[in-house]
Design a protein around this motif. Structure first.
Motif, PDB file in Angstrom:
ATOM      1  N   ALA A   1      -7.574   8.971  -5.149  1.00  0.00           N
ATOM      2  CA  ALA A   1      -6.394   8.382  -5.789  1.00  0.00           C
ATOM      3  C   ALA A   1      -6.623   6.894  -5.967  1.00  0.00           C
ATOM      4  CB  ALA A   1      -5.136   8.629  -4.960  1.00  0.00           C
ATOM      5  N   TYR A   2      -5.995   6.340  -6.999  1.00  0.00           N
ATOM      6  CA  TYR A   2      -6.053   4.892  -7.186  1.00  0.00           C
ATOM      7  C   TYR A   2      -4.658   4.363  -7.463  1.00  0.00           C
ATOM      8  CZ  TYR A   2      -5.287   4.477 -12.274  1.00  0.00           C
ATOM      9  OH  TYR A   2      -4.732   4.463 -13.527  1.00  0.00           O
ATOM     10  N   ALA A   3      -4.496   3.056  -7.285  1.00  0.00           N
ATOM     11  CA  ALA A   3      -3.220   2.392  -7.531  1.00  0.00           C
ATOM     12  C   ALA A   3      -3.477   1.066  -8.226  1.00  0.00           C
ATOM     13  CB  ALA A   3      -2.468   2.163  -6.225  1.00  0.00           C
TER      14      ALA A   3
ATOM     15  N   TRP B   1       0.818  -1.213   0.000  1.00  0.00           N
ATOM     16  CA  TRP B   1       0.000   0.000   0.000  1.00  0.00           C
ATOM     17  C   TRP B   1       0.853   1.265   0.000  1.00  0.00           C
ATOM     18  CZ3 TRP B   1      -5.505   0.612   0.327  1.00  0.00           C
ATOM     19  CH2 TRP B   1      -6.214  -0.597   0.245  1.00  0.00           C
TER      20      TRP B   1
ATOM     21  N   TRP C   1       0.692   5.492  -6.414  1.00  0.00           N
ATOM     22  CA  TRP C   1      -0.671   6.030  -6.433  1.00  0.00           C
ATOM     23  C   TRP C   1      -0.787   7.166  -7.436  1.00  0.00           C
ATOM     24  CZ3 TRP C   1      -4.728   4.143  -3.443  1.00  0.00           C
ATOM     25  CH2 TRP C   1      -4.370   3.175  -2.483  1.00  0.00           C
TER      26      TRP C   1
END
Length: 420
Positions: free
Chosen positions: A241-243, A213, A218
């Motif tokens: 935000a996304y990853a 994580w 990100w």
């Protein structure tokens, strides 16, 4: 390392002993022979690391596999009381009642899960397509305590959210929301209210997979100025935000497995509370698992209407696009939103061109600035490059073009005419 369960599932030939107790758990749609000796074609050349660097890569790889393994198990496990077989149950439309399906009945989902099983069965082959992507300048570290607790993130030294919002974001309102998002990101993803859905065999949150994580990379995809963001809200632009772990933009970038294109994209999303992720659509199927215990009833709400719903009205079209309108001000509009929690209807699936939105209430949070909706995110057929590669198209207010579509008014959206 992958779990003993998956190891058992992939022990398939006379050369390797078969563990009968687990072999029966392989989903019926997977041919066990297809898990043996696969060949992966990568999207880029294998990256070479020093012995010291490889130590960090191995940590990141191990946590990535654990995330993917748990995800595949969750998707192929029927929840208690469900009539699904080898499948979780997903909500896919919320207009005219809540419509559900066994998500693994979809061919795209079967292929997504099969590709994950092939990766888990052949980790050394898949690993040649894995890299930290430390040279990519548009993915970032949340920084702060999340980075401070991860030796991998400290090694990577990605540009931080703080540096990103300070140097690349010009809108002062978005900057302010981004500062709050950055300052509280650690608490958002590690809070005790962040819970993995019960279909998962173990926890995949930042508490259990801290290096993943912190280090995955990100992307606050709406923060910078763009024509599209005229249709967005400042608090979403600065608070989202996304990853991506597996996928064309992720750490594990596989183009093909045994000659079959890989369309899976798997990662995670964080969206601040007190936000409405605006109505939008894309030509790629998408799904989310809620990873939060809500602070109040109906805190996390999802809207979804398929492009063929009778309430979706075509107003114009071209060879590549259909412009539609939908009345989000209808008298029963409040009933068009489904609520979810980590342990109640956690999975949603959006077919291609489904118009959808997420509203996250923060009024019931004791510390709203520290709270967010956290989700496991995926797309299933991102390999369909003919369909604009899944570009997210934000809808607009029908009466005020190029302004955000809002609840209570008629909205207008541009749908992609799919090509194959």
């Amino acid at each position: 390392m992958i779990s003993n369960t998956i190891k058992s599932l992939i022990t398939l030939t006379t050369a390797v002993l078969i563990n009968v107790s687990y072999a029966q758990d392989i989903p019926d749609f997977i041919n066990p022979e297809d898990l043996k000796d696969v060949e992966c074609k990568c999207l880029e050349k294998k990256v070479k690391y020093s012995k010291q660097e490889q130590k960090y890569i191995d940590i990141l790889w191990e946590e990535s596999l654990k995330y993917l393994e748990a995800y595949a198990v969750a998707l192929t496990t029927a929840p208690e009381g469900s009539k699904c077989i080898n499948s979780d149950e997903a909500t896919y439309e919320t207009v005219d009642g809540f419509k559900k399906m066994c998500v693994m009945d979809r061919r795209d989902m079967q292929l997504l899960v099969k590709h994950i099983y092939q990766i888990l069965a052949n980790p050394d082959e898949a690993k040649k397509c894995f890299a930290a992507r430390e040279d990519v300048d548009w993915i970032y570290s949340p920084g702060g305590e999340l980075e401070a607790r991860s030796e991998v993130a400290q090694w990577l030294k990605r540009t931080t959210f703080k540096q990103f919002f300070d140097t690349k974001v010009t809108d002062p309102e978005v900057k302010a929301y981004g500062k709050s998002f950055t300052d509280n990101f650690f608490k958002m993803v590690t809070s005790d209210d962040v819970k993995t859905p019960p279909n998962f065999p173990y926890d995949v949150s930042a508490r259990s997979l801290p290096n993943l994580w912190a280090s995955v990379g990100w992307f606050p995809m709406y923060a910078e100025e763009s024509e599209r963001n005229k249709r967005n809200f400042d608090n979403v632009r600065g608070g989202y935000a996304y990853a991506e772990i597996l996928g064309h933009w992720g750490l594990l970038r596989i183009d093909e497995i045994n000659g079959v294109k890989v369309g899976a994209e798997v990662g995670m999303v964080v969206q601040s509370v007190n936000t409405l992720y605006p109505y939008h659509n894309h030509a790629i199927s998408e799904l989310y698992y809620t990873m939060r215990q809500p602070a109040c009833v109906n805190q996390f709400k999802t809207f979804a209407v398929r492009d063929n719903n009778e309430h979706v009205i075509t107003v114009s079209e071209s060879s590549n696009e259909r412009v539609i309108q939908f009345d989000a001000g209808a008298p029963n509009e409040h009933a068009m939103w489904a609520s979810s929690a980590y342990d109640r209807e956690p999975l949603v699936y959006f077919h291609e061109n489904t118009i959808h939105a997420f509203e996250v209430d923060g009024d019931c949070e004791s510390n709203p600035e520290e709270s967010a909706l956290v989700t496991v995110w995926a797309r299933s057929d991102a390999n369909e490059r003919a369909n604009d590669y899944g570009t997210t198209k934000l809808c607009e207010c029908a009466d005020e073009p190029n302004t955000p579509a809002v609840r209570g008014k008629k909205i207008q959206c541009q749908l992609t005419k799919l090509k194959f």
